[in-house]
Scaffold this active site. Structure first.
Site, mmCIF file in Angstrom:
data_model
loop_
_atom_site.group_PDB
_atom_site.id
_atom_site.type_symbol
_atom_site.label_atom_id
_atom_site.label_comp_id
_atom_site.label_asym_id
_atom_site.label_seq_id
_atom_site.Cartn_x
_atom_site.Cartn_y
_atom_site.Cartn_z
ATOM 1 N N LYS A 1 0.827 -1.216 0.000
ATOM 2 C CA LYS A 1 0.000 0.000 0.000
ATOM 3 C C LYS A 1 0.867 1.276 0.000
ATOM 4 C CE LYS A 1 -4.120 -2.051 2.156
ATOM 5 N NZ LYS A 1 -5.087 -1.928 3.282
ATOM 6 N N TYR B 1 -12.534 -1.947 -3.649
ATOM 7 C CA TYR B 1 -13.075 -2.065 -2.293
ATOM 8 C C TYR B 1 -14.606 -1.940 -2.262
ATOM 9 C CZ TYR B 1 -8.516 -2.039 0.072
ATOM 10 O OH TYR B 1 -7.268 -2.372 0.547
ATOM 11 N N ASN C 1 -2.291 0.486 6.688
ATOM 12 C CA ASN C 1 -1.765 -0.770 7.222
ATOM 13 C C ASN C 1 -0.891 -1.580 6.267
ATOM 14 O OD1 ASN C 1 -3.817 -1.645 5.624
ATOM 15 N ND2 ASN C 1 -4.943 -2.743 7.203
ATOM 16 N N HIS D 1 -2.136 -5.417 1.518
ATOM 17 C CA HIS D 1 -3.422 -6.091 1.298
ATOM 18 C C HIS D 1 -3.144 -7.509 0.835
ATOM 19 C CE1 HIS D 1 -7.395 -7.115 -0.254
ATOM 20 N NE2 HIS D 1 -6.733 -7.659 -1.275
ATOM 21 N N GLU E 1 -9.685 -10.430 -7.606
ATOM 22 C CA GLU E 1 -8.700 -9.359 -7.452
ATOM 23 C C GLU E 1 -7.563 -9.501 -8.461
ATOM 24 O OE1 GLU E 1 -7.761 -9.582 -3.263
ATOM 25 O OE2 GLU E 1 -9.742 -8.816 -2.698
#
Ligand code: ADP
Length: 143
Positions: free
Chosen positions: A11, A51, A114, A117, A128
């Site tokens: 990320k 998302y 965070n 993913h 995905e």
């Protein structure tokens, strides 16, 4: 054991911290192989689609802001039980709850930023992977 593929993102916070290589090393040390990878800067539309399952959640807008705040690395990982293995390497969604030595414990600062993913099921892995990669962009081991 089953050879699986999973989808992974380094990320924007982790790319900004310059730890792409550190994170890739963790995948490789765990026996996962990177079979596709690219750096991209997500558009809002692409991030919102990725998302979509969270679109009613209160953090959705902030999540899209964060995911479009800088470039990300997207990759496909292949290996034994890759989906679960990658979730273990990443650690819990909230870094405060992530086990020591996991990516999120070491590099994430908060639940909204965070570091990584990883797909959470075979169905999400398939969706995905195809959301970011064409079949001709994936290079499985040949020998
Ligand atoms: P994971 O990424 O571990 O699969 P989820 O699918 O539940 O976790 O959530 C997707 C992402 O949304 C998380 O990685 C995190 O960036 C963000 N997120 C989840 N829960 C929260 C929350 N309570 N507050 C802010 N952001 C959150």
């Amino acid at each position: 054991m089953a050879i699986e593929r999973t989808f992974s993102i380094v990320k924007p916070d982790a790319v900004a911290k310059n730890v792409i290589g550190e994170i890739y090393s963790r995948f490789e040390r765990a026996g996962l192989r990177i079979v596709a990878a690219k750096m991209i800067h997500l558009s809002r539309e692409k991030a919102e689609g990725f998302y979509a399952e969270h679109k009613e959640r209160p953090f959705f807008g902030a999540l899209v802001d964060f995911m479009t705040s800088g470039p990300v690395m997207v990759q496909v990982l292949e290996g034994e039980n890759a989906i679960k293995a990658n979730r273990e390497i990443m650690g819990a969604t909230n870094p405060a709850e992530a086990l020591r030595g996991t990516i999120r414990a070491d590099y994430a600062v908060s639940v909204d930023e965070n570091a990584a993913h990883g797909s959470d099921s075979p169905e999400s892995a398939e969706r995905e992977i195809s959301y970011f990669f064409g079949a001709d962009e994936i290079c499985p081991r040949t020998r």
